[in-house]
Design a protein around this motif. Structure first.
Motif, PDB file in Angstrom:
ATOM      1  N   ARG A   5       0.867  -1.183   0.000  1.00 22.52           N
ATOM      2  CA  ARG A   5       0.000   0.000   0.000  1.00 22.52           C
ATOM      3  C   ARG A   5       0.903   1.232   0.000  1.00 22.52           C
ATOM      4  O   ARG A   5       1.751   1.403   0.870  1.00 22.52           O
ATOM      5  CB  ARG A   5      -0.891  -0.014   1.238  1.00 22.52           C
ATOM      6  CG  ARG A   5      -1.769   1.196   1.479  1.00 22.52           C
ATOM      7  CD  ARG A   5      -2.910   1.418   0.514  1.00 22.52           C
ATOM      8  NE  ARG A   5      -3.733   0.304   0.166  1.00 22.52           N
ATOM      9  CZ  ARG A   5      -4.909  -0.009   0.734  1.00 22.52           C
ATOM     10  NH1 ARG A   5      -5.376   0.699   1.736  1.00 22.52           N
ATOM     11  NH2 ARG A   5      -5.604  -1.041   0.304  1.00 22.52           N
ATOM     12  N   HIS A   7       1.143   5.394   0.050  1.00 23.32           N
ATOM     13  CA  HIS A   7       0.469   6.626   0.448  1.00 23.32           C
ATOM     14  C   HIS A   7       1.220   7.789  -0.182  1.00 23.32           C
ATOM     15  O   HIS A   7       2.404   7.980   0.096  1.00 23.32           O
ATOM     16  CB  HIS A   7       0.485   6.792   1.963  1.00 23.32           C
ATOM     17  CG  HIS A   7      -0.240   5.717   2.697  1.00 23.32           C
ATOM     18  ND1 HIS A   7      -1.421   5.949   3.355  1.00 23.32           N
ATOM     19  CD2 HIS A   7       0.027   4.402   2.863  1.00 23.32           C
ATOM     20  CE1 HIS A   7      -1.837   4.821   3.903  1.00 23.32           C
ATOM     21  NE2 HIS A   7      -0.970   3.865   3.609  1.00 23.32           N
ATOM     22  N   LEU A  65      -4.134   6.776  -2.143  1.00 27.63           N
ATOM     23  CA  LEU A  65      -3.778   5.420  -1.768  1.00 27.63           C
ATOM     24  C   LEU A  65      -3.745   4.542  -3.014  1.00 27.63           C
ATOM     25  O   LEU A  65      -4.702   4.514  -3.785  1.00 27.63           O
ATOM     26  CB  LEU A  65      -4.792   4.856  -0.774  1.00 27.63           C
ATOM     27  CG  LEU A  65      -5.012   5.678   0.485  1.00 27.63           C
ATOM     28  CD1 LEU A  65      -6.127   5.073   1.318  1.00 27.63           C
ATOM     29  CD2 LEU A  65      -3.731   5.784   1.284  1.00 27.63           C
ATOM     30  N   TYR A  66      -2.637   3.851  -3.184  1.00 26.17           N
ATOM     31  CA  TYR A  66      -2.458   2.931  -4.305  1.00 26.17           C
ATOM     32  C   TYR A  66      -1.993   1.591  -3.768  1.00 26.17           C
ATOM     33  O   TYR A  66      -1.214   1.537  -2.812  1.00 26.17           O
ATOM     34  CB  TYR A  66      -1.391   3.448  -5.283  1.00 26.17           C
ATOM     35  CG  TYR A  66      -1.897   4.469  -6.260  1.00 26.17           C
ATOM     36  CD1 TYR A  66      -2.368   4.087  -7.505  1.00 26.17           C
ATOM     37  CD2 TYR A  66      -1.902   5.818  -5.943  1.00 26.17           C
ATOM     38  CE1 TYR A  66      -2.829   5.021  -8.418  1.00 26.17           C
ATOM     39  CE2 TYR A  66      -2.362   6.762  -6.850  1.00 26.17           C
ATOM     40  CZ  TYR A  66      -2.821   6.355  -8.081  1.00 26.17           C
ATOM     41  OH  TYR A  66      -3.280   7.269  -8.986  1.00 26.17           O
ATOM     42  N   ASP A  67      -2.464   0.514  -4.374  1.00 27.26           N
ATOM     43  CA  ASP A  67      -1.931  -0.822  -4.116  1.00 27.26           C
ATOM     44  C   ASP A  67      -1.037  -1.181  -5.292  1.00 27.26           C
ATOM     45  O   ASP A  67      -1.434  -1.018  -6.447  1.00 27.26           O
ATOM     46  CB  ASP A  67      -3.042  -1.861  -3.983  1.00 27.26           C
ATOM     47  CG  ASP A  67      -3.700  -1.839  -2.615  1.00 27.26           C
ATOM     48  OD1 ASP A  67      -3.127  -1.239  -1.685  1.00 27.26           O
ATOM     49  OD2 ASP A  67      -4.782  -2.426  -2.481  1.00 27.26           O
TER      50      ASP A  67
END
Length: 76
Positions: A5, A7, A65-67
């Motif tokens: 994850r 940020h 937020l990126y996965d």
């Protein structure tokens, strides 16, 4: 493969723009590349494109937020 994850600090205007693009099925290329770069800085090798998952709703600090799917044993 594991997910990391990411940020990304941003301003409210950019966060709204990225969220709107996501809702339209489009991509904010600058933040996606920033998420990929952040994963690389953490010593992880991305196995695919970062996936936008949302924004934080903090009053002061807003983050995207990126996965990012990463290789298990690969480090840069």
């Amino acid at each position: 493969m594991p997910l990391v994850r990411i940020h990304l600090d941003t301003d409210r205007t950019t966060a709204r723009r990225v969220l709107q693009l996501h809702r339209e099925g489009r991509i904010h290329h600058e933040s996606r590349e920033a998420a990929r770069d952040q994963a690389l800085r953490q010593g992880r090798t991305p196995a695919g494109d970062p996936v936008f998952v949302g924004i934080t709703n903090g009053r002061r600090d807003v983050q995207l937020l990126y996965d990012v799917e990463v290789y298990t044993d690969a480090t840069r």
